[in-house]
Design a protein around this motif. Structure first.
Motif, PDB file in Angstrom:
ATOM      1  N   TRP A 115       6.445   3.603   6.799  1.00 30.72           N
ATOM      2  CA  TRP A 115       7.709   3.591   6.059  1.00 30.72           C
ATOM      3  C   TRP A 115       8.217   5.009   5.824  1.00 30.72           C
ATOM      4  O   TRP A 115       7.457   5.909   5.493  1.00 30.72           O
ATOM      5  N   ASN A 155      12.641   5.810   1.058  1.00 28.60           N
ATOM      6  CA  ASN A 155      13.745   4.949   0.628  1.00 28.60           C
ATOM      7  C   ASN A 155      14.841   5.791   0.004  1.00 28.60           C
ATOM      8  O   ASN A 155      14.574   6.745  -0.743  1.00 28.60           O
ATOM      9  N   ASP A 192      11.652   3.350  -5.654  1.00 30.08           N
ATOM     10  CA  ASP A 192      11.001   2.403  -4.730  1.00 30.08           C
ATOM     11  C   ASP A 192      10.783   1.055  -5.409  1.00 30.08           C
ATOM     12  O   ASP A 192      10.971  -0.002  -4.795  1.00 30.08           O
ATOM     13  N   PRO A 198      15.275  -0.238   4.244  1.00 32.00           N
ATOM     14  CA  PRO A 198      13.974   0.410   4.475  1.00 32.00           C
ATOM     15  C   PRO A 198      13.652   0.447   5.960  1.00 32.00           C
ATOM     16  O   PRO A 198      13.858  -0.541   6.684  1.00 32.00           O
TER      17      PRO A 198
END
Length: 405
Positions: free
Chosen positions: A187, A190, A214, A288
């Motif tokens: 990831w 964000n 987040d 995301p």
């Protein structure tokens, strides 16, 4: 009854042949160190020995599989350790670069070292084992796991497969991880986007507290209904200027007083409004995304080297790389834990397999093992019998009905 010369000759020859056969059989038993040469020697024992041999052959194959898995996992462990060292150094440099006191020359030096670390990390991601197979390429191990494309982005070109190796009747372990799992499916940071709808003021935005934001995104973001990802931010002028944050359902999530030019912190987001108060803007939660840490690093390096970027753009890019590095290191830690668990499993199962193999060979020895002393004694007796038979045969073969004893 008269005994013919031919009968005497044939009988002596038969005895001599049998003596030779017994002698050769004993020699063969000694040379092969077994008491069961054929199934007819001991049908039950021969069947048991064959079963033990079949089990031992299977154990040998399990042992070879365990060695292959162990080698693969140990290579991965070494590479992951090396990448951890690289990324720790890169994290320190990113923190240093966020220091507002650093000038262009300092940022240039940091960018140069970050470039070298990124290239070193790319090289480790394409590491090969002793057979020349790419560790993180999955089943496509004859080619590199990651390729640098013309647009400057690294792309995973292997597959997500992992070699499964059986190391016992009921235990299977996996070889090295796929690079897609460890490095590609990580990831990124964000973030959110602000756009003005009405009013003359300007807004500068940033994520001030990543963990809080987040959590807000996780609770509110919808991959199905995009309208749930949009929030209205409204300012109203008055004796004391006020703001409000409203979701798509018209619910007010936050409100309060503010002063133009001073930051407003909302759910980890920091908004700094400047200008004439009275207007509306839209806050949209960005989707995301996952990406290779190498691409995040290169994007940040490019921003640092661009003289036209301001402090806030550089800080945002540095935080992008920092979060990507942190998430990648978490992924590496998970992979290392699994590698360690698999290596422990291989060691434990291998130890049991070795003991089982030794036990089987002891059992085989008890069933078909040869008593060397006894066999040597038999061999000596049979050798003496052959010598006597040869002498008798020589004498009998020269007899005739006209000879006198």
């Amino acid at each position: 009854m008269r005994v013919s010369n031919n009968f005497i000759y044939n009988q002596s020859l038969t005895d001599l042949t049998k003596s030779n056969e017994r002698y050769l059989q004993t020699q063969r038993r000694i040379s092969e160190n077994t008491d069961i040469m054929t199934a007819s020697d001991d049908p039950v024992g021969a069947a048991q020995v064959m079963r033990y041999e079949a089990v031992n052959l299977l154990l040998d194959q399990y042992s070879e599989n365990a060695v292959m898995a162990k080698n693969s996992l140990e290579y991965e462990e070494v590479v992951l350790d090396g990448m951890t060292d690289l990324f720790n150094r890169a994290s320190i440099l990113l923190i240093q670069a966020e220091n507002g006191a650093y000038g262009d020359e300092d940022l240039g030096a940091i960018s140069e070292e970050l470039q070298m670390l990124t290239l070193a990390a790319a090289d480790l991601m394409n590491s090969t084992d002793s057979d020349g197979n790419h560790i993180f390429a999955g089943h496509e191990s004859t080619r590199s796991a990651f390729e640098l494309k013309p647009d400057g982005r690294y792309e995973f070109v292997g597959d997500e497969g992992r070699k499964k190796l059986q190391i016992s009747d009921n235990v299977t372990v996996s070889g090295a991880d796929s690079g897609k799992t460890v490095f590609e499916d990580v990831w990124t940071r964000n973030n959110f986007t602000y756009s003005s709808v009405s009013g003359e003021g300007s807004m500068r935005t940033d994520v001030a507290d990543q963990s809080v934001f987040d959590d807000f995104l996780q609770k509110n973001y919808s991959a199905i209904d995009a309208t749930q990802n949009v929030f209205a931010f409204t300012t109203v002028a008055g004796v004391q200027d006020t703001f409000s944050l409203t979701n798509a359902n018209g619910e007010i999530l936050a409100s309060g007083n503010f002063t133009s030019g001073e930051p407003i912190d909302l759910f980890g987001m920091r908004l700094t409004f400047e200008g004439a108060v009275g207007g509306t803007g839209i806050i949209s939660l960005d989707k995301p995304e996952r990406d290779n840490v190498l691409n995040e690093m290169n994007k940040t390096i490019k921003t640092l080297l661009n003289p036209d970027t301001d402090f806030y753009e550089r800080r945002s890019a540095l935080r992008d790389a920092t979060v990507s590095l942190r998430n990648t290191m978490n992924s590496i830690d998970s992979a290392r834990s699994e590698v360690g668990a698999n290596l422990n499993t291989i060691a434990q199962v291998g130890s049991y397999g070795e003991m089982k193999s030794i036990s089987n060979r002891v059992a085989q020895e008890e069933i078909a093992g040869l008593d060397i002393a006894e066999a040597a004694s038999e061999l000596a007796q049979e050798e003496a019998a052959i010598s006597s038979s040869q002498k008798l045969f020589n004498r009998l073969s020269n007899l005739s009905l006209f000879d006198t004893m």
